[in-house]
Design a protein around this motif. Structure first.
Motif, PDB file in Angstrom:
ATOM      1  N   ALA A 144       0.832  -1.223   0.000  1.00  0.00           N
ATOM      2  CA  ALA A 144       0.000   0.000   0.000  1.00  0.00           C
ATOM      3  C   ALA A 144       0.854   1.255   0.000  1.00  0.00           C
ATOM      4  O   ALA A 144       0.469   2.286   0.564  1.00  0.00           O
ATOM      5  CB  ALA A 144      -0.958   0.001   1.183  1.00  0.00           C
ATOM      6  N   PHE A 145       2.033   1.151  -0.628  1.00  0.00           N
ATOM      7  CA  PHE A 145       2.957   2.282  -0.804  1.00  0.00           C
ATOM      8  C   PHE A 145       3.445   2.846   0.525  1.00  0.00           C
ATOM      9  O   PHE A 145       3.867   4.003   0.595  1.00  0.00           O
ATOM     10  CB  PHE A 145       2.299   3.415  -1.623  1.00  0.00           C
ATOM     11  CG  PHE A 145       1.558   2.944  -2.832  1.00  0.00           C
ATOM     12  CD1 PHE A 145       2.227   2.329  -3.880  1.00  0.00           C
ATOM     13  CD2 PHE A 145       0.186   3.116  -2.930  1.00  0.00           C
ATOM     14  CE1 PHE A 145       1.541   1.896  -5.005  1.00  0.00           C
ATOM     15  CE2 PHE A 145      -0.509   2.681  -4.044  1.00  0.00           C
ATOM     16  CZ  PHE A 145       0.165   2.071  -5.086  1.00  0.00           C
ATOM     17  N   LYS A 146       3.413   2.049   1.566  1.00  0.00           N
ATOM     18  CA  LYS A 146       3.791   2.540   2.887  1.00  0.00           C
ATOM     19  C   LYS A 146       5.243   2.207   3.200  1.00  0.00           C
ATOM     20  O   LYS A 146       5.773   1.191   2.763  1.00  0.00           O
ATOM     21  CB  LYS A 146       2.882   1.935   3.963  1.00  0.00           C
ATOM     22  CG  LYS A 146       1.441   2.413   3.882  1.00  0.00           C
ATOM     23  CD  LYS A 146       0.616   1.807   4.996  1.00  0.00           C
ATOM     24  CE  LYS A 146      -0.829   2.306   4.941  1.00  0.00           C
ATOM     25  NZ  LYS A 146      -1.662   1.697   6.012  1.00  0.00           N
ATOM     26  N   CYS A 147       5.871   3.085   3.978  1.00  0.00           N
ATOM     27  CA  CYS A 147       7.210   2.804   4.490  1.00  0.00           C
ATOM     28  C   CYS A 147       7.113   1.661   5.504  1.00  0.00           C
ATOM     29  O   CYS A 147       6.079   1.465   6.145  1.00  0.00           O
ATOM     30  CB  CYS A 147       7.797   4.032   5.176  1.00  0.00           C
ATOM     31  SG  CYS A 147       7.768   5.539   4.194  1.00  0.00           S
ATOM     32  N   THR A 148       8.184   0.921   5.638  1.00  0.00           N
ATOM     33  CA  THR A 148       8.177  -0.190   6.585  1.00  0.00           C
ATOM     34  C   THR A 148       8.321   0.293   8.020  1.00  0.00           C
ATOM     35  O   THR A 148       7.840  -0.346   8.950  1.00  0.00           O
ATOM     36  CB  THR A 148       9.307  -1.175   6.255  1.00  0.00           C
ATOM     37  OG1 THR A 148      10.553  -0.448   6.210  1.00  0.00           O
ATOM     38  CG2 THR A 148       9.070  -1.832   4.897  1.00  0.00           C
ATOM     39  N   ASN A 149       8.999   1.429   8.222  1.00  0.00           N
ATOM     40  CA  ASN A 149       9.184   1.972   9.566  1.00  0.00           C
ATOM     41  C   ASN A 149       9.516   3.452   9.484  1.00  0.00           C
ATOM     42  O   ASN A 149       9.605   4.020   8.402  1.00  0.00           O
ATOM     43  CB  ASN A 149      10.299   1.218  10.321  1.00  0.00           C
ATOM     44  CG  ASN A 149      11.540   1.049   9.452  1.00  0.00           C
ATOM     45  OD1 ASN A 149      11.948   1.975   8.763  1.00  0.00           O
ATOM     46  ND2 ASN A 149      12.130  -0.130   9.489  1.00  0.00           N
ATOM     47  N   SER A 150       9.711   4.061  10.631  1.00  0.00           N
ATOM     48  CA  SER A 150      10.008   5.487  10.686  1.00  0.00           C
ATOM     49  C   SER A 150      11.399   5.760  10.113  1.00  0.00           C
ATOM     50  O   SER A 150      12.344   5.003  10.350  1.00  0.00           O
ATOM     51  CB  SER A 150       9.950   5.988  12.131  1.00  0.00           C
ATOM     52  OG  SER A 150      10.430   7.320  12.213  1.00  0.00           O
ATOM     53  N   PRO A 151      11.566   6.866   9.368  1.00  0.00           N
ATOM     54  CA  PRO A 151      12.889   7.224   8.855  1.00  0.00           C
ATOM     55  C   PRO A 151      13.788   7.826   9.925  1.00  0.00           C
ATOM     56  O   PRO A 151      14.984   8.032   9.692  1.00  0.00           O
ATOM     57  CB  PRO A 151      12.569   8.254   7.770  1.00  0.00           C
ATOM     58  CG  PRO A 151      11.288   8.883   8.223  1.00  0.00           C
ATOM     59  CD  PRO A 151      10.512   7.778   8.889  1.00  0.00           C
ATOM     60  N   ILE A 152      13.213   8.114  11.103  1.00  0.00           N
ATOM     61  CA  ILE A 152      13.996   8.700  12.191  1.00  0.00           C
ATOM     62  C   ILE A 152      14.517   7.585  13.083  1.00  0.00           C
ATOM     63  O   ILE A 152      13.755   6.898  13.766  1.00  0.00           O
ATOM     64  CB  ILE A 152      13.144   9.685  13.010  1.00  0.00           C
ATOM     65  CG1 ILE A 152      12.662  10.829  12.125  1.00  0.00           C
ATOM     66  CG2 ILE A 152      13.935  10.221  14.194  1.00  0.00           C
ATOM     67  CD1 ILE A 152      11.733  11.806  12.824  1.00  0.00           C
ATOM     68  N   ASN A 153      15.820   7.398  13.070  1.00  0.00           N
ATOM     69  CA  ASN A 153      16.444   6.323  13.837  1.00  0.00           C
ATOM     70  C   ASN A 153      17.355   6.883  14.924  1.00  0.00           C
ATOM     71  O   ASN A 153      18.465   6.379  15.164  1.00  0.00           O
ATOM     72  CB  ASN A 153      17.249   5.414  12.898  1.00  0.00           C
ATOM     73  CG  ASN A 153      16.360   4.741  11.868  1.00  0.00           C
ATOM     74  OD1 ASN A 153      15.403   4.057  12.208  1.00  0.00           O
ATOM     75  ND2 ASN A 153      16.668   4.947  10.590  1.00  0.00           N
ATOM     76  N   ALA A 154      16.886   7.922  15.576  1.00  0.00           N
ATOM     77  CA  ALA A 154      17.639   8.576  16.644  1.00  0.00           C
ATOM     78  C   ALA A 154      16.640   9.362  17.489  1.00  0.00           C
ATOM     79  O   ALA A 154      15.517   9.614  17.051  1.00  0.00           O
ATOM     80  CB  ALA A 154      18.701   9.502  16.060  1.00  0.00           C
ATOM     81  N   PRO A 155      17.019   9.746  18.713  1.00  0.00           N
ATOM     82  CA  PRO A 155      16.147  10.629  19.500  1.00  0.00           C
ATOM     83  C   PRO A 155      15.845  11.907  18.717  1.00  0.00           C
ATOM     84  O   PRO A 155      16.645  12.351  17.892  1.00  0.00           O
ATOM     85  CB  PRO A 155      16.993  10.918  20.751  1.00  0.00           C
ATOM     86  CG  PRO A 155      17.912   9.741  20.861  1.00  0.00           C
ATOM     87  CD  PRO A 155      18.231   9.339  19.449  1.00  0.00           C
ATOM     88  N   LEU A 156      14.678  12.495  18.965  1.00  0.00           N
ATOM     89  CA  LEU A 156      14.229  13.620  18.156  1.00  0.00           C
ATOM     90  C   LEU A 156      15.224  14.775  18.140  1.00  0.00           C
ATOM     91  O   LEU A 156      15.474  15.369  17.081  1.00  0.00           O
ATOM     92  CB  LEU A 156      12.869  14.117  18.657  1.00  0.00           C
ATOM     93  CG  LEU A 156      11.669  13.211  18.343  1.00  0.00           C
ATOM     94  CD1 LEU A 156      10.393  13.846  18.878  1.00  0.00           C
ATOM     95  CD2 LEU A 156      11.547  12.977  16.841  1.00  0.00           C
TER      96      LEU A 156
END
Length: 275
Positions: A144-156
């Protein structure tokens, strides 16, 4: 290899279509003031659409990092050679507003065009992927054209600092690219972009462009709109502001002369007319 061939063909098609659209618009409306906004729409669409496909190759296609970086470099060169003065980045428009080379109305209109083009690119790419031109596209359609996970891989805060640092380096490079021979400027900026993607890509994707992030990162799960805005909008704006303050205020005071070439656009290149 078949998936890569299809993706490269799609990238080529997007670039050719965008260039034809730019030339057609400039030919039909050569003396209209609003043509700059049409070019901004088309060029930002090209940037976002191509980045969507590159992101798909990297994240879903699991393409080797060195190939992704090579493609990033060459696509960056093509973008800069074909944009014909379009900014394609809200922080670039804000930078020119702060320097007085854009009015508030012009800057706001440019930014609006960039965000609209970013949204259109997201919708168009979803339609193109649904055609299942390759196994990779078919797989992404099933997801469904969705990313597999968040692109942020660190604390905000760390993620925002990465985007801020990337934006600072990018704007600093553009501010000083006139020190490089004119025929090497495109390659110098493309090399900076590729280096930043390599350095910060695993943490945030190293987007450092609010419009591009709105197109490729905001639809991903894992974080709220406010969190994405903090990282991908506030971070680059602060990075641009830091670069602007350093090269427009601090260094001129110390050296007694301006560091910003007035004849270059926000991509560090002389503006071109489309023939």
């Amino acid at each position: 290899m078949a998936d890569l061939t299809v993706s490269l063909s799609l990238l080529g098609g997007i670039i050719v279509f965008s260039e034809l659209a730019r030339r057609t618009a400039s030919y039909l409306f050569p003396n209209r003031n609003w043509i700059i906004y049409v070019l901004e729409l088309i060029s930002t669409f090209q940037l976002c659409a191509c980045t969507h496909e590159l992101k798909l190759l990297a994240e879903v296609g699991r393409l080797e990092p060195q190939i992704v970086l090579t493609l990033t470099y060459f696509i960056s060169v093509i973008h800069m050679l074909s944009f014909h003065g379009a900014i394609c980045n809200p922080t670039g428009s804000l930078e020119q507003l702060c320097r007085g080379t854009l009015t508030r109305r012009c800057a706001l209109t440019q930014i609006s065009c960039q965000l609209i083009a970013a949204l259109v690119a997201r919708l168009v790419m979803s339609h193109l992927w649904s055609l299942a031109l390759s196994d990779l596209h078919a797989q992404h359609t099933r997801m469904a054209f969705k990313c597999t996970n968040s692109p942020i891989n660190a604390p905000l805060l760390q993620a925002a600092a990465v985007e801020m640092s990337c934006a600072f380096v990018m704007h600093a490079a553009i501010s000083n690219v006139d020190k490089v021979g004119e025929k090497y400027r495109v390659h110098a900026i493309a090399a900076v972009i590729t280096t930043l993607v390599y350095a910060g890509g695993r943490l945030t994707g190293a987007v450092f462009n609010p419009a591009l992030a709105f197109s490729i990162q905001f639809p991903c799960p894992g974080n709220t709109f406010a969190e994405y805005s903090f990282v991908y909008w506030m971070g680059p704006i602060l990075g641009m502001t830091g670069s602007l303050f350093l090269f427009d205020k601090v260094i001129p005071v110390i050296s007694g002369k301006s560091t910003i070439p007035k004849h270059l656009n926000s991509n560090g290149l002389k503006e071109k007319k489309i023939k």
